[in-house]
Design a protein around this motif. Structure first.
Motif, mmCIF file in Angstrom:
data_model
loop_
_atom_site.group_PDB
_atom_site.id
_atom_site.type_symbol
_atom_site.label_atom_id
_atom_site.label_comp_id
_atom_site.label_asym_id
_atom_site.label_seq_id
_atom_site.Cartn_x
_atom_site.Cartn_y
_atom_site.Cartn_z
ATOM 1 N N THR A 75 0.954 -1.090 0.131
ATOM 2 C CA THR A 75 -0.225 0.016 -0.034
ATOM 3 C C THR A 75 0.844 1.372 0.095
ATOM 4 N N ALA A 76 2.006 1.129 0.593
ATOM 5 C CA ALA A 76 2.974 2.494 0.777
ATOM 6 C C ALA A 76 3.428 2.489 -0.485
ATOM 7 N N ALA A 77 3.889 1.401 -1.312
ATOM 8 C CA ALA A 77 4.317 1.897 -2.647
ATOM 9 C C ALA A 77 3.504 2.307 -3.526
ATOM 10 N N TRP A 78 2.267 1.701 -3.301
ATOM 11 C CA TRP A 78 1.031 2.229 -4.399
ATOM 12 C C TRP A 78 0.782 3.726 -4.002
ATOM 13 N N GLN A 79 0.957 4.261 -2.797
ATOM 14 C CA GLN A 79 0.392 5.611 -2.530
ATOM 15 C C GLN A 79 1.574 6.714 -3.186
ATOM 16 N N LEU A 80 3.030 5.952 -3.096
ATOM 17 C CA LEU A 80 4.157 6.775 -3.607
ATOM 18 C C LEU A 80 4.159 6.731 -5.163
ATOM 19 N N PHE A 81 3.782 5.739 -5.771
ATOM 20 C CA PHE A 81 3.489 5.634 -7.118
ATOM 21 C C PHE A 81 2.478 6.568 -7.683
ATOM 22 N N GLN A 82 1.739 6.713 -6.722
ATOM 23 C CA GLN A 82 0.561 7.822 -7.370
ATOM 24 C C GLN A 82 1.004 9.252 -7.746
ATOM 25 N N THR A 83 2.198 9.594 -6.987
ATOM 26 C CA THR A 83 2.859 10.942 -7.154
ATOM 27 C C THR A 83 4.194 11.023 -7.604
ATOM 28 N N HIS A 84 4.687 9.733 -7.713
ATOM 29 C CA HIS A 84 6.251 9.524 -8.064
ATOM 30 C C HIS A 84 6.399 8.801 -9.595
ATOM 31 N N ALA A 85 7.440 9.055 -10.388
ATOM 32 C CA ALA A 85 7.739 8.049 -11.364
ATOM 33 C C ALA A 85 8.255 7.064 -10.597
ATOM 34 N N PHE A 86 7.960 5.574 -11.395
ATOM 35 C CA PHE A 86 8.632 4.664 -10.832
ATOM 36 C C PHE A 86 10.191 4.751 -10.673
ATOM 37 N N SER A 87 10.821 5.235 -11.415
ATOM 38 C CA SER A 87 12.584 5.247 -11.288
ATOM 39 C C SER A 87 12.754 6.379 -9.882
ATOM 40 N N GLU A 88 11.901 7.102 -9.347
ATOM 41 C CA GLU A 88 12.158 7.986 -8.517
ATOM 42 C C GLU A 88 11.854 7.246 -6.971
ATOM 43 N N ILE A 89 11.228 6.005 -7.134
ATOM 44 C CA ILE A 89 10.950 5.310 -5.821
ATOM 45 C C ILE A 89 11.959 4.414 -5.465
ATOM 46 N N SER A 90 12.360 4.533 -4.228
ATOM 47 C CA SER A 90 13.215 3.625 -3.720
ATOM 48 C C SER A 90 12.876 2.605 -2.731
ATOM 49 N N MET A 91 13.492 1.610 -2.313
ATOM 50 C CA MET A 91 13.009 0.847 -1.410
ATOM 51 C C MET A 91 12.943 1.488 0.132
ATOM 52 N N ALA A 92 14.143 2.389 0.169
ATOM 53 C CA ALA A 92 14.337 3.204 1.508
ATOM 54 C C ALA A 92 12.748 4.017 1.589
ATOM 55 N N MET A 93 12.394 4.829 0.312
ATOM 56 C CA MET A 93 11.219 5.459 0.365
ATOM 57 C C MET A 93 10.011 4.824 0.920
ATOM 58 N N ILE A 94 9.951 3.487 0.208
ATOM 59 C CA ILE A 94 8.850 2.568 0.511
ATOM 60 C C ILE A 94 8.725 2.306 2.023
ATOM 61 N N ALA A 95 10.326 1.952 2.448
ATOM 62 C CA ALA A 95 10.153 1.662 4.205
ATOM 63 C C ALA A 95 9.680 2.861 4.845
ATOM 64 N N ARG A 96 10.255 3.867 4.593
ATOM 65 C CA ARG A 96 9.552 5.108 5.369
ATOM 66 C C ARG A 96 8.010 5.313 5.355
ATOM 67 N N GLN A 97 7.716 5.326 4.025
ATOM 68 C CA GLN A 97 6.124 5.519 3.870
ATOM 69 C C GLN A 97 5.511 4.338 4.711
ATOM 70 N N ALA A 98 5.851 3.240 4.733
ATOM 71 C CA ALA A 98 5.201 1.789 5.255
ATOM 72 C C ALA A 98 5.492 2.063 6.674
ATOM 73 N N GLY A 99 6.345 2.747 7.570
ATOM 74 C CA GLY A 99 6.918 2.812 8.776
ATOM 75 C C GLY A 99 7.449 1.760 9.317
ATOM 76 N N VAL A 100 8.379 0.944 8.299
ATOM 77 C CA VAL A 100 9.102 -0.150 8.963
ATOM 78 C C VAL A 100 10.575 0.104 8.371
ATOM 79 N N ALA A 101 11.553 -0.963 8.787
ATOM 80 C CA ALA A 101 12.848 -0.733 8.805
ATOM 81 C C ALA A 101 13.104 -1.242 7.209
ATOM 82 N N LYS A 102 13.983 -0.767 6.722
ATOM 83 C CA LYS A 102 14.584 -1.048 5.290
ATOM 84 C C LYS A 102 14.709 -2.257 5.077
#
Length: 221
Positions: A19-46
């Motif tokens: 769900t966190a990755a989906w939320q990021l993809f709504q406002t960012h290009a795929f190439s801009e999204i990192s695993m670290a960004m997804i972890a922060r968005q999800a509130g979990v450790a990378k």
């Protein structure tokens, strides 16, 4: 003692990450999204992400397959409530649904355009195969429901129509933007490069349906 999650908790955490990755993809290009960004968005450790998804592509492939599976399930429910139709009415229904898919499921459509050229290379095979099996099962069910609405329409062909619909949309998306580079207009002299996705996807799919229905039926519906 290590904190061991139950299967239900693990499923919930995987869904939270997706769900966190989906939320990021709504406002960012795929190439801009990192695993670290997804972890922060999800509130979990990378490092936690890698217990569920080995790559970023695996997350988005899962989102794509589950997204289409859920969309098909919704469509089955709506379609099941419809009366029997003529081939012309089925064509109109499918073209209207094409517009709905493009306008109301834009993130899913955008993600689907990345499947072949981007996601396939690094997505986990086991997760992908499992997701495709689930999607295939629902796609078959959708074809069976559509076939009941138009007597004489083969259920396998009916299921395949939604694969073609998806291919047409993704193909047009991958060819759109030839008059732009990194969201900047190159020139006003490229009118033939411009694509209206909503209009041209319906037109192209409509031509395909005309050919299929002409081939499938020996009499006027």
């Amino acid at each position: 003692m290590a904190n061991v999650l139950t299967p239900t908790q693990k499923t919930a955490r995987a869904r939270r990450i997706a769900t966190a990755a989906w939320q990021l993809f709504q406002t960012h290009a795929f190439s801009e999204i990192s695993m670290a960004m997804i972890a922060r968005q999800a509130g979990v450790a990378k490092g936690t992400l890698f217990n569920y998804y080995q790559t970023k592509e695996s997350i988005f492939m899962t989102l794509l397959l589950e997204g289409y599976r859920d969309y098909f399930r919704q469509l089955i429910t709506r379609l099941a409530a419809e009366p029997q139709m003529t081939s012309a009415q089925v064509k109109a229904y499918l073209l209207a649904e094409t517009k709905t898919l493009i306008t109301q499921h834009a993130t899913l459509v955008r993600l689907n355009a990345l499947r072949g050229p981007v996601l396939e290379a690094h997505a986990d095979r086991t997760q992908t195969v499992a997701g495709r099996r689930d999607l295939y099962t629902v796609n078959v069910q959708l074809g069976e429901v559509l076939a009941t609405k138009l007597p004489g329409l083969d259920a396998q062909m009916a299921a395949h129509l939604f694969v073609i619909q998806s291919a047409i949309i993704s193909g047009l998306m991958n060819l759109s933007g030839l008059d732009h580079f990194k969201q900047t207009t190159l020139s006003a002299d490229f009118p033939a490069f411009q694509i209206n996705l909503e209009v041209e996807a319906q037109q192209t799919f409509g031509f395909y349906l005309d050919g299929i229905f002409k081939e499938e039926f020996t009499r006027e519906s």
